[in-house]
Scaffold this motif. Structure first.
Motif, PDB file in Angstrom:
ATOM      1  N   VAL A  45       0.858  -1.072  -0.020  1.00 43.82           N
ATOM      2  CA  VAL A  45      -0.125   0.215   0.137  1.00 43.82           C
ATOM      3  C   VAL A  45       0.772   1.377   0.100  1.00 43.82           C
ATOM      4  O   VAL A  45       0.656   2.252  -0.707  1.00 43.82           O
ATOM      5  CB  VAL A  45      -1.065  -0.023   1.246  1.00 43.82           C
ATOM      6  CG1 VAL A  45      -1.859   1.310   1.293  1.00 43.82           C
ATOM      7  CG2 VAL A  45      -1.920  -1.246   1.298  1.00 43.82           C
ATOM      8  N   LEU A  46       2.044   1.239   0.825  1.00 47.90           N
ATOM      9  CA  LEU A  46       2.687   2.539   0.802  1.00 47.90           C
ATOM     10  C   LEU A  46       3.325   2.751  -0.442  1.00 47.90           C
ATOM     11  O   LEU A  46       3.654   3.511  -0.872  1.00 47.90           O
ATOM     12  CB  LEU A  46       4.028   2.262   1.890  1.00 47.90           C
ATOM     13  CG  LEU A  46       3.301   2.206   3.363  1.00 47.90           C
ATOM     14  CD1 LEU A  46       4.178   1.828   4.228  1.00 47.90           C
ATOM     15  CD2 LEU A  46       2.661   3.553   3.703  1.00 47.90           C
ATOM     16  N   GLU A  53      -0.094   7.053 -10.543  1.00 54.66           N
ATOM     17  CA  GLU A  53      -0.922   6.349 -11.136  1.00 54.66           C
ATOM     18  C   GLU A  53      -1.238   5.068 -10.153  1.00 54.66           C
ATOM     19  O   GLU A  53      -0.686   4.084 -10.588  1.00 54.66           O
ATOM     20  CB  GLU A  53      -1.027   5.825 -12.499  1.00 54.66           C
ATOM     21  CG  GLU A  53      -0.909   7.029 -13.553  1.00 54.66           C
ATOM     22  CD  GLU A  53      -2.359   8.024 -13.445  1.00 54.66           C
ATOM     23  OE1 GLU A  53      -3.293   7.317 -13.360  1.00 54.66           O
ATOM     24  OE2 GLU A  53      -2.336   9.186 -13.806  1.00 54.66           O
ATOM     25  N   GLN A  54      -2.005   5.124  -9.084  1.00 53.45           N
ATOM     26  CA  GLN A  54      -1.770   3.876  -8.038  1.00 53.45           C
ATOM     27  C   GLN A  54      -2.487   2.612  -8.642  1.00 53.45           C
ATOM     28  O   GLN A  54      -1.853   1.542  -8.276  1.00 53.45           O
ATOM     29  CB  GLN A  54      -2.774   4.425  -6.832  1.00 53.45           C
ATOM     30  CG  GLN A  54      -1.965   5.465  -6.058  1.00 53.45           C
ATOM     31  CD  GLN A  54      -3.037   6.044  -4.866  1.00 53.45           C
ATOM     32  OE1 GLN A  54      -3.873   5.293  -4.497  1.00 53.45           O
ATOM     33  NE2 GLN A  54      -2.401   6.982  -4.284  1.00 53.45           N
ATOM     34  N   ASP A  55      -3.502   2.846  -9.684  1.00 57.34           N
ATOM     35  CA  ASP A  55      -4.031   1.505 -10.253  1.00 57.34           C
ATOM     36  C   ASP A  55      -2.999   0.658 -11.038  1.00 57.34           C
ATOM     37  O   ASP A  55      -3.386  -0.276 -11.328  1.00 57.34           O
ATOM     38  CB  ASP A  55      -5.223   1.775 -11.023  1.00 57.34           C
ATOM     39  CG  ASP A  55      -6.187   2.578 -10.062  1.00 57.34           C
ATOM     40  OD1 ASP A  55      -6.161   2.155  -9.073  1.00 57.34           O
ATOM     41  OD2 ASP A  55      -7.326   3.000 -10.706  1.00 57.34           O
ATOM     42  N   ARG A 259      -1.747 -14.723  -2.745  1.00 54.28           N
ATOM     43  CA  ARG A 259      -1.966 -13.775  -3.855  1.00 54.28           C
ATOM     44  C   ARG A 259      -0.760 -14.217  -4.685  1.00 54.28           C
ATOM     45  O   ARG A 259       0.505 -13.845  -4.893  1.00 54.28           O
ATOM     46  CB  ARG A 259      -1.407 -12.111  -3.667  1.00 54.28           C
ATOM     47  CG  ARG A 259      -2.580 -11.332  -2.744  1.00 54.28           C
ATOM     48  CD  ARG A 259      -2.208 -10.205  -2.528  1.00 54.28           C
ATOM     49  NE  ARG A 259      -1.969  -9.215  -3.864  1.00 54.28           N
ATOM     50  CZ  ARG A 259      -2.901  -8.530  -4.434  1.00 54.28           C
ATOM     51  NH1 ARG A 259      -4.258  -8.405  -3.970  1.00 54.28           N
ATOM     52  NH2 ARG A 259      -2.799  -7.789  -5.407  1.00 54.28           N
ATOM     53  N   PRO A 260      -0.759 -15.196  -5.445  1.00 52.97           N
ATOM     54  CA  PRO A 260       0.072 -15.977  -6.437  1.00 52.97           C
ATOM     55  C   PRO A 260       0.665 -15.193  -7.631  1.00 52.97           C
ATOM     56  O   PRO A 260       1.471 -15.780  -8.352  1.00 52.97           O
ATOM     57  CB  PRO A 260      -0.220 -17.320  -6.516  1.00 52.97           C
ATOM     58  CG  PRO A 260      -1.953 -17.041  -6.586  1.00 52.97           C
ATOM     59  CD  PRO A 260      -2.144 -16.175  -5.355  1.00 52.97           C
ATOM     60  N   ASP A 261      -0.274 -14.148  -7.847  1.00 48.71           N
ATOM     61  CA  ASP A 261      -0.045 -13.740  -9.059  1.00 48.71           C
ATOM     62  C   ASP A 261       0.130 -11.949  -9.017  1.00 48.71           C
ATOM     63  O   ASP A 261      -0.286 -11.474  -8.001  1.00 48.71           O
ATOM     64  CB  ASP A 261      -1.169 -13.643 -10.303  1.00 48.71           C
ATOM     65  CG  ASP A 261      -1.675 -15.080 -10.462  1.00 48.71           C
ATOM     66  OD1 ASP A 261      -0.714 -15.829 -11.059  1.00 48.71           O
ATOM     67  OD2 ASP A 261      -2.604 -15.521 -10.370  1.00 48.71           O
ATOM     68  N   LEU A 262       0.983 -11.213  -9.986  1.00 52.18           N
ATOM     69  CA  LEU A 262       0.975 -10.022  -9.849  1.00 52.18           C
ATOM     70  C   LEU A 262      -0.209  -9.328 -10.104  1.00 52.18           C
ATOM     71  O   LEU A 262      -0.492  -9.180 -11.441  1.00 52.18           O
ATOM     72  CB  LEU A 262       2.281  -9.464 -10.664  1.00 52.18           C
ATOM     73  CG  LEU A 262       3.544  -9.743  -9.828  1.00 52.18           C
ATOM     74  CD1 LEU A 262       4.685  -9.360 -11.161  1.00 52.18           C
ATOM     75  CD2 LEU A 262       3.777  -8.838  -8.877  1.00 52.18           C
ATOM     76  N   LEU A 263      -1.084  -8.853  -9.275  1.00 53.37           N
ATOM     77  CA  LEU A 263      -2.341  -8.141  -9.672  1.00 53.37           C
ATOM     78  C   LEU A 263      -2.498  -6.967  -9.162  1.00 53.37           C
ATOM     79  O   LEU A 263      -1.786  -6.452  -8.138  1.00 53.37           O
ATOM     80  CB  LEU A 263      -3.320  -8.985  -8.979  1.00 53.37           C
ATOM     81  CG  LEU A 263      -3.471 -10.478  -9.418  1.00 53.37           C
ATOM     82  CD1 LEU A 263      -4.483 -11.186  -8.678  1.00 53.37           C
ATOM     83  CD2 LEU A 263      -4.041 -10.576 -10.995  1.00 53.37           C
ATOM     84  N   PRO A 264      -3.205  -5.955  -9.799  1.00 58.51           N
ATOM     85  CA  PRO A 264      -3.441  -4.594  -9.260  1.00 58.51           C
ATOM     86  C   PRO A 264      -3.799  -4.823  -7.715  1.00 58.51           C
ATOM     87  O   PRO A 264      -4.545  -5.448  -7.273  1.00 58.51           O
ATOM     88  CB  PRO A 264      -4.489  -3.917 -10.157  1.00 58.51           C
ATOM     89  CG  PRO A 264      -4.197  -4.694 -11.453  1.00 58.51           C
ATOM     90  CD  PRO A 264      -4.006  -6.140 -11.031  1.00 58.51           C
ATOM     91  N   LEU A 265      -2.928  -3.729  -7.117  1.00 61.18           N
ATOM     92  CA  LEU A 265      -3.582  -3.709  -5.617  1.00 61.18           C
ATOM     93  C   LEU A 265      -4.848  -3.293  -5.155  1.00 61.18           C
ATOM     94  O   LEU A 265      -5.472  -3.771  -4.329  1.00 61.18           O
ATOM     95  CB  LEU A 265      -2.283  -3.055  -4.913  1.00 61.18           C
ATOM     96  CG  LEU A 265      -2.499  -2.910  -3.317  1.00 61.18           C
ATOM     97  CD1 LEU A 265      -2.120  -4.242  -2.640  1.00 61.18           C
ATOM     98  CD2 LEU A 265      -1.493  -1.733  -2.705  1.00 61.18           C
ATOM     99  N   ARG A 266      -5.494  -2.216  -5.995  1.00 63.12           N
ATOM    100  CA  ARG A 266      -6.578  -1.518  -5.590  1.00 63.12           C
ATOM    101  C   ARG A 266      -7.556  -2.145  -6.421  1.00 63.12           C
ATOM    102  O   ARG A 266      -7.620  -2.273  -7.829  1.00 63.12           O
ATOM    103  CB  ARG A 266      -6.649  -0.274  -5.601  1.00 63.12           C
ATOM    104  CG  ARG A 266      -5.405   0.433  -4.883  1.00 63.12           C
ATOM    105  CD  ARG A 266      -5.408   1.900  -4.788  1.00 63.12           C
ATOM    106  NE  ARG A 266      -4.323   2.269  -4.268  1.00 63.12           N
ATOM    107  CZ  ARG A 266      -4.145   2.340  -2.711  1.00 63.12           C
ATOM    108  NH1 ARG A 266      -5.430   2.522  -2.018  1.00 63.12           N
ATOM    109  NH2 ARG A 266      -3.197   2.908  -1.995  1.00 63.12           N
TER     110      ARG A 266
END
Length: 266
Positions: A45-46, A53-55, A259-266
């Protein structure tokens, strides 16, 4: 717009994968639906908050509670390399060090081989973690020498491979009882928050609070009350923990990465 979310080495952090055991999975920091949050999620999150562009920030958490170093290296390190994130946090070996008869020198050799593999070009920055100072923890204080030896190895390995270090040994605030869950083996939500803040500091981020700020004062407890608490803790947590190890049972035997995959945090 210029992106100011940068690592300690100056590269942009747009993706992050966490590798490790219960510490990195976040056990002790409960979230919705029986899941856990933890310091790595909070660090994500930090990192995301630093980006205009946080998304577009992506995050994976491969950690599983109870994992020993060799299984982490076999299962999680190849996946982290496959994902190829800008940042990997690699915190492993603690469960090995806690086992009777374990050799911190041997564990460190295997840890170094994994660091060499991770830093071979497939991922960006690799941040490693030291052990905690257990001088105030019943039973575990007797393992302080082994943990200190392993911590010294981790710091030396970090120097050899130019890795930033999340130095948990020097984080004084987590030596307070309130930084730990009721089992005294895993961090509380406040403890996870302080570790996340320190990790962000190590990476050069601005943080909203000092991770080492003093805790509010609490009334002094009597020695009899402390002894009663220690006995209750041993019955409720320590004895079952020892029993699982004697039986070769792990709390993570049937657990998959959250979270096994790199996914958008939000």
């Amino acid at each position: 717009m210029e992106d100011d979310s940068t690592s300690i080495t100056g590269g942009v952090i747009g993706s992050y994968a966490a590798v490790g055991d219960s510490f990195t999975e976040g056990v002790g920091d409960p979230g919705p639906g029986g899941t856990f949050i933890g310091w790595a999620d909070r660090l994500a999150v930090l990192l995301s908050d630093q980006r205009p562009e946080q998304d577009d920030f992506r995050y994976a958490n491969l950690a599983v509670r109870g994992r020993l170093l060799d299984r982490i290296v076999a299962e999680q390190v190849p996946r982290a390399k496959e994902l190829g994130p800008d940042l990997v946090t690699f915190c492993a070996g603690g469960n090995d060090i806690l086992r009777p008869g374990s050799d911190p020198d041997d564990v460190a050799e295997r840890f170094e081989a994994a660091v060499a593999d991770l830093t071979g070009g497939a991922v960006g920055t690799v941040m490693v973690c030291t052990g905690f100072d257990t001088r105030g923890v019943p039973v575990l204080r007797h393992l302080r020498g082994k943990i200190a030896t392993y911590t010294a190895h981790v710091r030396a390995i970090a120097d050899r491979y130019d890795c930033p270090v999340l130095d948990l040994w020097s984080l004084r605030s987590v030596q307070d009882r309130r930084a730990w869950d009721s089992d005294r083996l895993r961090l509380s939500p406040d403890g996870h928050t302080r570790v996340a803040l320190r990790a962000a500091q190590v990476l050069g981020l601005s943080v909203p609070a000092d991770p080492d700020q003093p805790w509010p004062p609490v009334p002094q407890r009597g020695s009899a009350e402390v002894r009663r608490d220690n006995v209750q803790w041993a019955r409720e947590y320590l004895v079952p923990w020892i029993g699982r190890r004697l039986r070769g049972v792990s709390s993570g035997d049937h657990v998959e990465p959250k979270r096994p995959d790199l996914l958008p945090l939000r």
